[in-house]
Design a protein around this motif. Structure first.
Motif, PDB file in Angstrom:
ATOM      1  N   ARG A 188       3.603   9.152   9.311  1.00  0.00           N
ATOM      2  CA  ARG A 188       4.594   8.859  10.348  1.00  0.00           C
ATOM      3  C   ARG A 188       4.502   7.416  10.819  1.00  0.00           C
ATOM      4  NH1 ARG A 188       3.947  14.400  11.936  1.00  0.00           N
ATOM      5  NH2 ARG A 188       2.188  13.934  13.314  1.00  0.00           N
ATOM      6  N   ASP A 189       3.357   6.783  10.586  1.00  0.00           N
ATOM      7  CA  ASP A 189       3.179   5.383  10.973  1.00  0.00           C
ATOM      8  C   ASP A 189       3.370   4.421   9.794  1.00  0.00           C
ATOM      9  OD1 ASP A 189       2.614   5.910  13.664  1.00  0.00           O
ATOM     10  OD2 ASP A 189       0.515   6.339  13.211  1.00  0.00           O
ATOM     11  N   ARG A 202      10.775   7.379  15.790  1.00  0.00           N
ATOM     12  CA  ARG A 202       9.419   6.912  15.519  1.00  0.00           C
ATOM     13  C   ARG A 202       8.603   6.759  16.793  1.00  0.00           C
ATOM     14  NH1 ARG A 202       9.022   3.203  10.263  1.00  0.00           N
ATOM     15  NH2 ARG A 202       6.891   3.867  10.675  1.00  0.00           N
ATOM     16  N   GLY A 260       9.571   0.093  14.757  1.00  0.00           N
ATOM     17  CA  GLY A 260       8.323   0.574  15.326  1.00  0.00           C
ATOM     18  C   GLY A 260       7.199  -0.400  15.036  1.00  0.00           C
ATOM     19  N   PRO A 284       4.733  -0.293  12.217  1.00  0.00           N
ATOM     20  CA  PRO A 284       4.173   0.357  11.022  1.00  0.00           C
ATOM     21  C   PRO A 284       2.758  -0.129  10.718  1.00  0.00           C
ATOM     22  CG  PRO A 284       5.826  -1.283  10.408  1.00  0.00           C
ATOM     23  CD  PRO A 284       5.895  -1.133  11.891  1.00  0.00           C
TER      24      PRO A 284
END
Length: 294
Positions: A71-72, A99, A146, A148
């Motif tokens: 998810r990251d 996110r 986001g 990452p």
């Protein structure tokens, strides 16, 4: 750090990825190159969990990768997946909120990315109204939303004009400088050579070469261009010489890996003037052609 260990993926009787192992280290740009069907996209999909592995292991920071880890991860797939009838800003803010960002933070970060990518004036346009190059930029922005912890980008430079390529390259360098591992595939070998810290070369589902650009360039027997003003066929008799291509003004000479080039130069000087004695370092394109031609 992302680590791949002996990954295997079969599609029926076809083995698309065969015992693929490499790592993507923190703060380094890793170029992932190979011809069509080499297994790059399949490997990236396994990293992201889009495809399961038949065998092997994917590790993140030393432990098996989890759905929470993924998810990251920022991911740009080969097949673009944005919504053509939504506005650029609206769908990117929506994806940023998915996110985990709040609405204000998502909007701020999205606008910053659109400004960097030259799309600020297109923020209220529908995706389908944009040129293919600008649609590609929006897809890149979606991967960078986001914060990452890893970037996995499948052909991010495809369809971009030279200015957009430069902007994208600068962005990736910034992410790498912040300690983020970046893995991206590309068919533009000159760009890969200029941009990457590490390379992974694939052919027919196998990793056929990996390392830094310098390591790949110097992995084989060294070659030199010797200029003496006359053909230098005599170099064939020098200890350690494995191949000689005679030229009107000298020769291109290949040496064994453990040979002393000084011996060749000494013998050349003993025969007269030496106008040049230059190492011949192959380009990454040359290395790629050699590794993938077998």
């Amino acid at each position: 750090m992302l680590e791949l260990e002996e990954l295997v993926r079969d599609f029926g009787d076809h083995r698309a990825v065969d015992q693929v192992s490499f790592r993507v280290s923190r703060g380094r740009l890793t170029g992932f190159v190979g011809g069509n069907g080499a297994g790059k996209t399949t490997t990236m999909r396994m990293i992201m969990g889009v495809l399961a592995t038949n065998r092997g292991e994917i590790r993140w920071d030393g432990a098996p990768v989890t759905a929470a880890d993924r998810r990251d991860f920022g991911y740009m797939p080969e097949e673009r997946g944005l919504y053509p009838k939504q506005t650029v800003l609206g769908q990117l803010v929506y994806l940023a909120r998915l996110r985990g960002q709040g609405n204000a933070e998502a909007r701020r970060h999205t606008l910053e990315l659109l400004e960097r990518l030259g799309l600020a004036e297109k923020s209220q346009s529908r995706l389908e109204s944009l040129s293919l190059g600008n649609q590609q930029r929006v897809q890149i922005a979606a991967a960078l939303l986001g914060s990452p912890k890893l970037l996995v980008l499948d052909e991010p430079f495809s369809g971009l004009d030279p200015h957009a390529v430069d902007t994208m390259a600068e962005l990736l360098r910034e992410y790498a400088a912040a300690g983020i591992p970046v893995l991206f595939s590309s068919h533009q070998l000159d760009l890969v050579e200029r941009l990457c810290d590490d390379l992974v070369i694939m052919a027919s589902g196998h990793v056929v070469g990996k390392g830094t650009a310098d390591e790949l360039r110097h992995r084989d027997r060294p070659r030199y261009h010797l200029v003496t003003g006359a053909p230098a066929g005599w170099a064939r008799d020098v200890p350690g010489v494995t191949d000689v291509e005679e030229l009107p003004d000298g020769a291109r000479v290949e040496l064994a890996a453990d040979a002393d080039p000084g011996e060749l130069l000494t013998q050349a000087l003993g025969r007269g003037a030496v106008h040049a004695f230059t190492p011949l370092v192959p380009s990454i394109a040359d290395v790629y052609r050699e590794m993938t031609s077998a």
